[in-house]
Design a protein around this motif. Structure first.
Motif, mmCIF file in Angstrom:
data_model
loop_
_atom_site.group_PDB
_atom_site.id
_atom_site.type_symbol
_atom_site.label_atom_id
_atom_site.label_comp_id
_atom_site.label_asym_id
_atom_site.label_seq_id
_atom_site.Cartn_x
_atom_site.Cartn_y
_atom_site.Cartn_z
ATOM 1 N N ARG A 138 0.921 -1.124 0.774
ATOM 2 C CA ARG A 138 -0.387 -0.102 0.354
ATOM 3 C C ARG A 138 1.188 1.105 0.498
ATOM 4 O O ARG A 138 0.565 2.059 -0.768
ATOM 5 N N ALA A 139 1.824 0.727 0.373
ATOM 6 C CA ALA A 139 3.416 2.554 0.861
ATOM 7 C C ALA A 139 3.640 2.991 -0.802
ATOM 8 O O ALA A 139 3.978 4.000 -0.982
ATOM 9 N N ARG A 140 3.540 1.596 -1.205
ATOM 10 C CA ARG A 140 3.362 2.296 -3.022
ATOM 11 C C ARG A 140 3.098 3.530 -4.030
ATOM 12 O O ARG A 140 3.136 4.438 -4.772
ATOM 13 N N GLY A 442 -6.696 -8.635 24.035
ATOM 14 C CA GLY A 442 -7.192 -7.939 23.164
ATOM 15 C C GLY A 442 -8.057 -6.552 23.322
ATOM 16 O O GLY A 442 -8.171 -6.025 22.723
ATOM 17 N N LEU A 443 -8.938 -6.470 24.606
ATOM 18 C CA LEU A 443 -9.514 -5.533 24.970
ATOM 19 C C LEU A 443 -8.939 -4.499 25.558
ATOM 20 O O LEU A 443 -7.361 -4.762 26.448
ATOM 21 N N PRO A 444 -8.967 -3.037 25.687
ATOM 22 C CA PRO A 444 -8.040 -1.642 26.113
ATOM 23 C C PRO A 444 -8.778 -1.910 26.990
ATOM 24 O O PRO A 444 -9.592 -1.899 28.145
ATOM 25 N N HIS A 445 -7.391 -1.066 27.880
ATOM 26 C CA HIS A 445 -7.452 -1.392 29.177
ATOM 27 C C HIS A 445 -8.008 0.281 29.799
ATOM 28 O O HIS A 445 -9.751 0.436 29.962
ATOM 29 N N GLU A 446 -7.365 1.148 29.990
ATOM 30 C CA GLU A 446 -7.517 2.164 29.920
ATOM 31 C C GLU A 446 -7.027 2.903 28.566
ATOM 32 O O GLU A 446 -5.832 3.862 28.662
ATOM 33 N N GLY A 447 -7.673 2.229 27.549
ATOM 34 C CA GLY A 447 -7.287 2.750 25.873
ATOM 35 C C GLY A 447 -6.681 1.336 25.399
ATOM 36 O O GLY A 447 -6.236 0.760 26.388
ATOM 37 N N TYR A 448 -6.315 0.903 24.676
ATOM 38 C CA TYR A 448 -5.309 0.357 24.289
ATOM 39 C C TYR A 448 -3.917 1.439 24.422
ATOM 40 O O TYR A 448 -3.848 1.849 23.997
ATOM 41 N N LEU A 449 -3.259 0.196 24.981
ATOM 42 C CA LEU A 449 -1.955 1.166 25.110
ATOM 43 C C LEU A 449 -0.882 1.360 23.858
ATOM 44 O O LEU A 449 -0.088 1.967 23.461
ATOM 45 N N GLY A 450 -1.108 -0.034 22.542
ATOM 46 C CA GLY A 450 -0.796 0.195 21.759
ATOM 47 C C GLY A 450 -1.626 1.560 20.816
ATOM 48 O O GLY A 450 -0.653 2.274 20.603
ATOM 49 N N ALA A 451 -2.009 1.987 21.528
ATOM 50 C CA ALA A 451 -2.241 4.064 20.300
ATOM 51 C C ALA A 451 -1.866 5.263 21.293
ATOM 52 O O ALA A 451 -1.240 6.154 20.445
ATOM 53 N N PHE A 452 -0.924 4.468 21.875
ATOM 54 C CA PHE A 452 0.106 5.678 23.056
ATOM 55 C C PHE A 452 1.665 5.179 22.989
ATOM 56 O O PHE A 452 1.651 5.783 22.152
ATOM 57 N N LEU A 453 1.822 4.139 22.603
ATOM 58 C CA LEU A 453 3.683 3.855 22.071
ATOM 59 C C LEU A 453 3.540 4.295 20.778
ATOM 60 O O LEU A 453 4.342 4.105 20.268
ATOM 61 N N MET A 454 2.058 4.217 19.922
ATOM 62 C CA MET A 454 2.633 4.020 17.972
ATOM 63 C C MET A 454 1.631 5.442 17.750
ATOM 64 O O MET A 454 0.838 6.223 18.537
ATOM 65 N N ARG A 455 2.788 5.920 16.436
ATOM 66 C CA ARG A 455 1.490 7.327 15.377
ATOM 67 C C ARG A 455 1.828 6.446 14.325
ATOM 68 O O ARG A 455 2.469 5.460 14.416
ATOM 69 N N SER A 456 0.399 7.031 13.246
ATOM 70 C CA SER A 456 0.764 6.500 12.372
ATOM 71 C C SER A 456 1.315 7.879 11.062
ATOM 72 O O SER A 456 1.043 9.067 11.534
ATOM 73 N N LYS A 457 2.198 7.258 10.276
ATOM 74 C CA LYS A 457 2.440 8.752 9.793
ATOM 75 C C LYS A 457 2.868 8.138 8.303
ATOM 76 O O LYS A 457 2.446 7.432 8.323
ATOM 77 N N ALA A 458 2.901 9.576 6.982
ATOM 78 C CA ALA A 458 2.379 9.027 5.241
ATOM 79 C C ALA A 458 3.263 8.546 5.756
ATOM 80 O O ALA A 458 4.658 9.347 5.530
ATOM 81 N N VAL A 459 3.414 7.727 4.600
ATOM 82 C CA VAL A 459 4.393 7.083 3.526
ATOM 83 C C VAL A 459 4.507 6.304 2.645
ATOM 84 O O VAL A 459 3.383 6.111 1.987
ATOM 85 N N VAL A 460 4.917 7.121 1.284
ATOM 86 C CA VAL A 460 4.842 6.253 -0.285
ATOM 87 C C VAL A 460 5.769 5.999 -0.428
ATOM 88 O O VAL A 460 7.385 7.636 -0.473
ATOM 89 N N VAL A 461 6.280 4.871 -1.666
ATOM 90 C CA VAL A 461 7.396 4.304 -2.108
ATOM 91 C C VAL A 461 7.018 4.193 -3.321
ATOM 92 O O VAL A 461 6.611 3.950 -3.716
ATOM 93 N N GLY A 462 7.738 5.768 -4.257
ATOM 94 C CA GLY A 462 7.928 5.982 -5.367
ATOM 95 C C GLY A 462 8.246 4.420 -7.014
ATOM 96 O O GLY A 462 9.584 3.844 -5.324
#
Length: 462
Positions: A138-140, A442-462
């Protein structure tokens, strides 16, 4: 791990170079006051170098992480780690923490189960529009890519339950390197889990155990990239304003019984919410709100909880926590001072049941209050202690239910359920016969820990 008063065995720190025995040691006692082990406390320079070594390390590839976590989960829960069997570990944790051995065993199995499923579970937090890697096709054409906010997670672990260590397994699954600062009261769970991870093949520069004093622990938070910290309101206030520190404070979990709910039918779920896991967790209910007359509900709860026996933590029939007698009396005094005009239906004279060996069982307490906004309902204790209050659907009826980790509501009112789910300060909502303590991987506790530890960034590989 079994100690004697003359020569308690050493419990080493686990650094990037292997086990480390320091000159500065803290004696770990059991609930009778007997020494069980000497825990090595690492100096600041050792801790700082460990964090920096973790940051330089490269995590295993995703498929290897999955395999290692699964193996470590089984080993931790059922195997022999550093020559210590699961049964011996259970006994030691029960003796030092005062948590009933049956609860320790159950919590340890929960840690093992979470480790085995961590790699799949953590992906529940990934946005559907984001890929795991820039190598994804998808990054392409341009895609969101889920990436770590940093490289090193610092964990300040508490002693109230072995199950709290499920919290940081997600970070390993995501490729973080992890430093765990264990509780000095119960360091054995963290030590066993880190050792199990290393025993199955995790390198020493992937996960470390850094017992420290409080001053060094605070400096470690600043040294790491992200951190999670457990504790009281004070801990939540201390770290809550720091965007890279996720505090886990008191749960103040609750039960709501709406008009028409059959108390007798749901009593087992209610009392399990209050006293399950010995009542030591943030998901244990500390308040029960009743639409109608709360007194019969309080009486039924008091009768059922009053039947729980007072036994030492190593007894298979034990269901209540045990602490050193002096600590138990301090907790009792704190509760009396805070109860104010609440009417006690259980634990009126004391919640302390001394066992005659320097330890004491913390007996359940049930208090009746006459208004839904009574401040006592915010008091959370480390044993089964519950406040029963009236609740009415008038005015700001959501107000007493806010700031709740886990809420079990007995209702079939879709409008009420909609409002509860929409309320941002309630993290978990169980409708019907699910105790506040219920969860699964798989259930969130105080939200998903992954939402705190991670972030989404835009990437395009031409």
């Amino acid at each position: 791990m079994q100690g004697s008063s003359s020569a308690p065995p050493a419990l080493d720190a686990l650094g990037t170079g292997g086990p480390y025995r320091s000159r500065n040691r803290e004696v770990v006692h059991d609930v009778r006051g007997e020494p069980v082990a000497e825990l090595s406390l690492v100096p600041w320079l050792f801790a700082q170098r460990s964090i920096r070594a973790l940051r330089r390390a490269t995590p295993p590839d995703p498929e290897r992480r999955k395999k290692l976590l699964t193996r470590a989960g089984w080993l931790f829960a059922s195997g022999s780690v550093d020559g210590v069997t699961a049964a011996a570990y259970h006994r030691t944790v029960a003796e030092v923490s005062g948590i009933p051995i049956a609860t320790v065993r159950q919590s340890a199995q929960q840690v093992g189960d979470y480790a085995a499923t961590a790699y799949e579970s953590v992906r529940q937090a990934r946005p559907v529009g984001a890929a795991d890697s820039w190598r994804d096709q998808r990054a392409r054409h341009g895609s969101g890519v889920w990436t770590r906010r940093g490289e090193v997670l610092m964990v300040h672990a508490p002693a109230n339950s072995p199950a709290v260590h499920t919290s940081w397994l997600d970070a390993l699954a995501l490729g973080y390197r992890v430093a765990v600062r264990p509780s000095q009261r119960e360091p054995f769970t963290a030590h066993r889990l880190v050792s199990a991870l290393r025993q199955v093949g995790y390198d020493h520069d992937q996960v470390v155990l850094l017992p420290t004093d409080h001053a060094t622990a605070d400096r470690l938070v600043a040294e790491a990239d992200v951190a999670i910290a457990f504790g009281s309101d004070e801990v939540a206030r201390k770290y809550g304003a720091r965007t890279l520190v996720m505090p886990f404070g008191p749960g103040r979990s609750k039960i709501l019984l709406t008009s028409g709910a059959d108390v007798g039918r749901h009593l087992a779920t209610i009392t399990e919410s209050i006293a399950g896991h010995a009542g030591t967790g943030c998901v244990n209910a500390t308040a029960v709100f009743v639409e109608g007359d709360p007194e019969p509900v309080a009486e039924a709860i008091a009768q059922r909880l009053g039947e729980l026996p007072s036994l030492p933590p190593g007894d298979e029939r034990a269901r209540l926590p045990v602490r050193r007698a002096a600590v138990a009396h301090e907790m009792d005094a704190y509760l009396r001072a805070g109860a104010g005009d609440a009417r006690p239906l259980l634990g009126a004279d004391t919640i302390v049941a001394e066992l005659g060996d320097g330890s004491a069982v913390l007996r359940p307490a049930v208090f009746l209050l006459d208004r839904p906004d009574a401040p006592q309902a915010h008091i959370e204790m480390g044993f089964p202690c519950v406040w029963v209050l009236p609740w009415r659907r008038e005015g700001d009826w959501l107000a007493p239910l806010r700031d709740t980790l886990s809420l079990t509501a007995f209702t079939d009112d879709d409008g009420l359920i909609e409002s509860l789910v929409a309320e941002p300060s309630i993290d978990k909502i169980h409708i019907g016969d699910r105790p506040t303590t219920w969860t699964r991987p798989g259930l969130p506790h105080e939200g998903y820990l992954g939402a705190f530890l991670m972030r989404s960034k835009a990437v395009v590989v031409g």
